[in-house]
Design a protein around this motif. Structure first.
Motif, PDB file in Angstrom:
ATOM      1  N   ALA A  35       0.854  -1.194   0.000  1.00 48.60           N
ATOM      2  CA  ALA A  35       0.000   0.000   0.000  1.00 48.60           C
ATOM      3  C   ALA A  35       0.890   1.245   0.000  1.00 48.60           C
ATOM      4  N   TRP A  36       0.739   2.084  -1.021  1.00 50.88           N
ATOM      5  CA  TRP A  36       1.595   3.255  -1.129  1.00 50.88           C
ATOM      6  C   TRP A  36       0.905   4.369  -1.898  1.00 50.88           C
ATOM      7  N   THR A  37       1.482   5.550  -1.836  1.00 54.15           N
ATOM      8  CA  THR A  37       1.040   6.717  -2.580  1.00 54.15           C
ATOM      9  C   THR A  37       2.275   7.543  -2.912  1.00 54.15           C
ATOM     10  N   ARG A  38       2.069   8.610  -3.660  1.00 53.28           N
ATOM     11  CA  ARG A  38       3.170   9.506  -4.012  1.00 53.28           C
ATOM     12  C   ARG A  38       3.075  10.794  -3.215  1.00 53.28           C
ATOM     13  N   ALA A  39       4.222  11.383  -2.933  1.00 54.87           N
ATOM     14  CA  ALA A  39       4.254  12.714  -2.339  1.00 54.87           C
ATOM     15  C   ALA A  39       3.622  13.697  -3.314  1.00 54.87           C
ATOM     16  N   THR A  40       2.997  14.735  -2.767  1.00 61.75           N
ATOM     17  CA  THR A  40       2.352  15.749  -3.608  1.00 61.75           C
ATOM     18  C   THR A  40       2.951  17.120  -3.305  1.00 61.75           C
ATOM     19  N   PRO A  41       2.975  17.993  -4.306  1.00 62.88           N
ATOM     20  CA  PRO A  41       3.462  19.349  -4.051  1.00 62.88           C
ATOM     21  C   PRO A  41       2.429  20.143  -3.246  1.00 62.88           C
ATOM     22  N   GLY A  43      -0.344  22.578  -2.365  1.00 66.48           N
ATOM     23  CA  GLY A  43      -1.465  23.060  -3.172  1.00 66.48           C
ATOM     24  C   GLY A  43      -2.148  21.990  -4.001  1.00 66.48           C
ATOM     25  N   ALA A  44      -1.548  20.805  -4.110  1.00 64.72           N
ATOM     26  CA  ALA A  44      -2.180  19.729  -4.887  1.00 64.72           C
ATOM     27  C   ALA A  44      -3.473  19.315  -4.195  1.00 64.72           C
ATOM     28  N   LYS A  45      -4.506  19.072  -4.962  1.00 65.66           N
ATOM     29  CA  LYS A  45      -5.807  18.699  -4.412  1.00 65.66           C
ATOM     30  C   LYS A  45      -6.167  17.245  -4.671  1.00 65.66           C
ATOM     31  N   ILE A  46      -5.351  16.531  -5.459  1.00 63.45           N
ATOM     32  CA  ILE A  46      -5.633  15.114  -5.725  1.00 63.45           C
ATOM     33  C   ILE A  46      -4.375  14.284  -5.517  1.00 63.45           C
ATOM     34  N   GLY A  47      -4.593  13.016  -5.234  1.00 65.54           N
ATOM     35  CA  GLY A  47      -3.496  12.075  -5.090  1.00 65.54           C
ATOM     36  C   GLY A  47      -3.988  10.685  -5.457  1.00 65.54           C
ATOM     37  N   GLY A  68     -10.858   8.462   4.156  1.00 62.54           N
ATOM     38  CA  GLY A  68      -9.694   8.789   4.971  1.00 62.54           C
ATOM     39  C   GLY A  68      -9.707  10.252   5.333  1.00 62.54           C
ATOM     40  N   ASP A  69      -9.153  10.575   6.490  1.00 62.70           N
ATOM     41  CA  ASP A  69      -9.109  11.966   6.944  1.00 62.70           C
ATOM     42  C   ASP A  69      -8.267  12.846   6.032  1.00 62.70           C
ATOM     43  N   VAL A  70      -7.388  12.250   5.234  1.00 65.61           N
ATOM     44  CA  VAL A  70      -6.483  13.003   4.370  1.00 65.61           C
ATOM     45  C   VAL A  70      -7.218  13.683   3.210  1.00 65.61           C
ATOM     46  N   ALA A  71      -8.376  13.153   2.814  1.00 63.42           N
ATOM     47  CA  ALA A  71      -9.067  13.640   1.614  1.00 63.42           C
ATOM     48  C   ALA A  71     -10.569  13.799   1.863  1.00 63.42           C
ATOM     49  N   VAL A 103      -5.073  -8.665  -7.749  1.00 61.57           N
ATOM     50  CA  VAL A 103      -5.321  -7.439  -8.500  1.00 61.57           C
ATOM     51  C   VAL A 103      -4.364  -6.375  -7.985  1.00 61.57           C
ATOM     52  N   LYS A 104      -3.643  -5.759  -8.918  1.00 58.89           N
ATOM     53  CA  LYS A 104      -2.669  -4.731  -8.554  1.00 58.89           C
ATOM     54  C   LYS A 104      -3.218  -3.365  -8.937  1.00 58.89           C
ATOM     55  N   LEU A 105      -3.351  -2.478  -7.959  1.00 54.42           N
ATOM     56  CA  LEU A 105      -3.686  -1.084  -8.207  1.00 54.42           C
ATOM     57  C   LEU A 105      -2.355  -0.363  -8.340  1.00 54.42           C
ATOM     58  N   ALA A 106      -2.080   0.181  -9.538  1.00 50.64           N
ATOM     59  CA  ALA A 106      -0.771   0.745  -9.833  1.00 50.64           C
ATOM     60  C   ALA A 106      -0.927   1.925 -10.785  1.00 50.64           C
ATOM     61  N   PRO A 107       0.087   2.784 -10.872  1.00 57.88           N
ATOM     62  CA  PRO A 107       0.016   3.903 -11.816  1.00 57.88           C
ATOM     63  C   PRO A 107      -0.307   3.418 -13.225  1.00 57.88           C
ATOM     64  N   GLY A 108      -1.256   4.077 -13.869  1.00 54.09           N
ATOM     65  CA  GLY A 108      -1.630   3.748 -15.239  1.00 54.09           C
ATOM     66  C   GLY A 108      -2.704   2.694 -15.364  1.00 54.09           C
ATOM     67  N   GLY A 109      -3.254   2.218 -14.271  1.00 60.27           N
ATOM     68  CA  GLY A 109      -4.296   1.186 -14.297  1.00 60.27           C
ATOM     69  C   GLY A 109      -5.325   1.466 -13.221  1.00 60.27           C
ATOM     70  N   TYR A 110      -5.748   0.429 -12.528  1.00 60.82           N
ATOM     71  CA  TYR A 110      -6.642   0.624 -11.388  1.00 60.82           C
ATOM     72  C   TYR A 110      -5.891   1.386 -10.307  1.00 60.82           C
ATOM     73  N   HIS A 111      -6.599   2.258  -9.576  1.00 61.70           N
ATOM     74  CA  HIS A 111      -5.979   3.014  -8.501  1.00 61.70           C
ATOM     75  C   HIS A 111      -7.052   3.613  -7.600  1.00 61.70           C
ATOM     76  N   LEU A 112      -6.629   4.091  -6.440  1.00 61.58           N
ATOM     77  CA  LEU A 112      -7.496   4.869  -5.573  1.00 61.58           C
ATOM     78  C   LEU A 112      -7.280   6.324  -5.933  1.00 61.58           C
ATOM     79  N   MET A 113      -8.345   7.089  -6.021  1.00 63.18           N
ATOM     80  CA  MET A 113      -8.233   8.517  -6.318  1.00 63.18           C
ATOM     81  C   MET A 113      -8.682   9.282  -5.084  1.00 63.18           C
ATOM     82  N   MET A 114      -7.775  10.083  -4.537  1.00 58.82           N
ATOM     83  CA  MET A 114      -8.076  10.901  -3.361  1.00 58.82           C
ATOM     84  C   MET A 114      -8.310  12.337  -3.819  1.00 58.82           C
ATOM     85  N   PHE A 115      -9.526  12.826  -3.581  1.00 60.02           N
ATOM     86  CA  PHE A 115      -9.915  14.181  -3.988  1.00 60.02           C
ATOM     87  C   PHE A 115      -9.921  15.104  -2.780  1.00 60.02           C
ATOM     88  N   ASP A 116      -9.686  16.397  -3.046  1.00 60.93           N
ATOM     89  CA  ASP A 116      -9.731  17.426  -2.006  1.00 60.93           C
ATOM     90  C   ASP A 116      -8.783  17.096  -0.857  1.00 60.93           C
TER      91      ASP A 116
END
Length: 173
Positions: A35-41, A43-47, A68-71, A103-116
């Motif tokens: 389970a992982w995510t990328r650092a965001t700059p 002001g970024a609103k999505i991850g 999640g409390d993050v988004a 099932v692999k959620l990975a960049p360019g395929g299935y993924h979780l989208m965190m808004f706001d």
């Protein structure tokens, strides 16, 4: 005393070199790893969130949603190419994990989208999220925050798991 301080310094140095890998999480017949995510700059609103789900059972389960409390909102998404055009869409009916499959959620395929996003995701942090499955229910997972543009987790990599075909290189997600 000096030996103890030297030992502590060595242990501390090792923790800086090799960040801890995300813990494997078991929920019913499901095993969630990487389970992982990328650092965001600032002001970024999505991850994006990425992980691997293995169904060790005999019946399918479905990843329905997350929170999640993050988004402000967390959705399960799919990215694909259609006649040379990249398309991303929410999987309103969720993502099925068939029995005996991974099932692999990975960049360019299935993924979780965190808004706001409520704050930037900083490399080295852990982001707690709750995934909701049709059968396994609500499952708490921590996403390890990797570098901006990372394509895979850097620690505890199990790259032999899952199907990697058909994934696009999406460094800006």
């Amino acid at each position: 005393m000096r030996k103890t301080l030297a030992e502590l310094a060595a242990i501390f140095a090792l923790t800086l070199i090799a960040p801890a890998a995300a813990e494997d999480v078991k929920a019913g017949d499901l095993v969630i790893t990487q389970a992982w995510t990328r650092a965001t700059p600032n002001g970024a609103k999505i991850g994006g969130g990425y992980l691997t789900i293995e169904n060790k059972g005999t019946t399918p389960d479905r990843l329905i949603s997350g929170s999640g409390d993050v988004a402000g909102k967390l959705e399960v998404h799919e990215m694909s190419m259609d006649n040379g055009v990249m398309k991303m869409r929410a999987l309103d009916k969720g993502l099925t994990i068939e029995p005996g499959k991974t099932v692999k959620l990975a960049p360019g395929g299935y993924h979780l989208m965190m808004f706001d996003l409520k704050h930037p995701l900083k490399q080295g942090d852990k982001v707690p999220v709750t995934l909701e499955f049709e059968k396994a229910g609500k499952v708490s997972v921590s996403l390890d925050v990797q570098a901006v543009g990372a394509q895979a987790p850097t620690a505890g990599d199990h790259s032999g798991h899952g199907d990697h075909s058909g994934h696009m290189d999406m460094k800006k997600m």
